[in-house]
Design a protein around this motif. Structure first.
Motif, PDB file in Angstrom:
ATOM      1  N   GLY A 162      45.868  39.156  38.150  1.00  0.00           N
ATOM      2  CA  GLY A 162      46.116  37.871  37.509  1.00  0.00           C
ATOM      3  C   GLY A 162      44.896  37.362  36.763  1.00  0.00           C
ATOM      4  O   GLY A 162      43.940  38.097  36.506  1.00  0.00           O
ATOM      5  N   GLU A 163      44.924  36.082  36.433  1.00  0.00           N
ATOM      6  CA  GLU A 163      43.832  35.484  35.655  1.00  0.00           C
ATOM      7  C   GLU A 163      42.508  35.548  36.404  1.00  0.00           C
ATOM      8  O   GLU A 163      41.457  35.809  35.814  1.00  0.00           O
ATOM      9  CB  GLU A 163      44.170  34.026  35.312  1.00  0.00           C
ATOM     10  N   GLU A 164      42.546  35.298  37.713  1.00  0.00           N
ATOM     11  CA  GLU A 164      41.309  35.331  38.500  1.00  0.00           C
ATOM     12  C   GLU A 164      40.688  36.729  38.456  1.00  0.00           C
ATOM     13  O   GLU A 164      39.464  36.875  38.280  1.00  0.00           O
ATOM     14  CB  GLU A 164      41.574  34.932  39.954  1.00  0.00           C
ATOM     15  N   HIS A 165      41.525  37.747  38.594  1.00  0.00           N
ATOM     16  CA  HIS A 165      41.023  39.125  38.565  1.00  0.00           C
ATOM     17  C   HIS A 165      40.410  39.436  37.199  1.00  0.00           C
ATOM     18  O   HIS A 165      39.328  40.040  37.110  1.00  0.00           O
ATOM     19  CB  HIS A 165      42.169  40.099  38.865  1.00  0.00           C
ATOM     20  N   GLN A 166      41.079  38.999  36.138  1.00  0.00           N
ATOM     21  CA  GLN A 166      40.576  39.261  34.790  1.00  0.00           C
ATOM     22  C   GLN A 166      39.246  38.543  34.544  1.00  0.00           C
ATOM     23  O   GLN A 166      38.345  39.100  33.896  1.00  0.00           O
ATOM     24  CB  GLN A 166      41.610  38.832  33.743  1.00  0.00           C
ATOM     25  N   SER A 167      39.114  37.339  35.069  1.00  0.00           N
ATOM     26  CA  SER A 167      37.858  36.602  34.891  1.00  0.00           C
ATOM     27  C   SER A 167      36.730  37.255  35.678  1.00  0.00           C
ATOM     28  O   SER A 167      35.570  37.258  35.239  1.00  0.00           O
ATOM     29  CB  SER A 167      38.026  35.133  35.303  1.00  0.00           C
TER      30      SER A 167
END
Length: 256
Positions: A162-167
């Motif tokens: 998700g977004e957290e992983h991508q960040s």
């Protein structure tokens, strides 16, 4: 005698995984693992299977052994094999491990002095549905330290792309930077590693057997000339080349 139905087979394999899982050692066991520069480590192995395109049964099982730290190929074994076990997600090891073990046994019988001190596996170890992926399976049955290195994120136990992983990926500034892959339970199942300054896409490193996660990450980074650690890259390249030579009409592919 007919093969057991898939449901019965899954139950059987789950039971075997649970039993073997108890034997996994998640800490450093070798003197070289505790050395800052891995002093005493001389041979690193890599294993992989390549399939002929459109054929999920016939494959080239590959073992390579490289020198360390120079990462020059000392030994290679390419063997055509026929996979008899069905593919069921989460149970890849039951299809592939027997042939990888055979390759290690051939090496031990023919040139025991070249047996690797650690084996890199193209796949996951503890970072798995039941914390027992291919790298764990091969490690426990071979007795060798093993490291799982996957190119794609397996979304399990609360770890999602998700977004957290991508960040977190974006925050990896240089080769050697990593962040933990933490399960919903709070346990660290592996780490995402930026393996090269030249590649911003991480690899996913997890313990297979007889090594700690931090040492596995450090060792993986030290074996990377490119994004994928050299033992796995060489195993992949050489198995594909074997298929190109022996089956020129078919393009090969590596199946995850």
């Amino acid at each position: 005698m007919s093969a057991p139905p898939a449901e019965g087979l899954v139950e059987q394999w789950e039971s075997e995984q649970a039993c073997l899982r108890q034997q996994v050692v998640e800490e450093d066991t070798e003197d070289w693992q505790r050395s800052p520069d891995f002093s005493g480590l001389e041979r690193v192995g890599g294993v992989d299977l390549s399939f002929i395109k459109g054929d999920d049964v016939n494959a080239c099982a590959q073992l390579v052994v490289l020198s360390y730290p120079d990462l020059e190929v000392l030994y290679e074994d390419s063997q055509m094999v026929t996979l008899t076990a069905p593919y069921i997600a989460g149970f890849l090891a039951f299809r592939e491990t027997p042939f990888l073990l055979d390759a290690l046994k051939r090496l031990e019988g023919n040139k025991p002095e070249l047996l690797p001190q650690v084996v890199f596996v193209d796949g996951n170890g503890l970072f798995h549905y039941r914390e027992f992926g291919l790298a764990c399976h091969l490690g426990v049955l071979s007795g060798l330290p093993c490291v799982g290195v996957a190119k794609n994120l397996l979304q399990v136990q609360g770890v999602y792309k998700g977004e957290e992983h991508q960040s977190q990926i974006a925050a990896l500034q240089k080769g050697g930077d990593s962040f933990p892959l933490t399960a919903a339970s709070g346990k660290v199942l592996g780490k995402a590693l930026r393996s090269s300054d030249k590649s911003s896409k991480p690899v996913y490193v997890s313990v297979g057997h007889k090594i700690s996660v931090d040492t596995a990450v450090r060792l993986t980074h030290s074996c990377c000339r490119y994004r994928v650690p050299e033992p796995i890259r060489q195993a992949d390249c050489r198995s594909r080349e074997y298929l190109r030579i022996h089956f020129p009409a078919a393009d090969s592919r590596v199946k995850q």
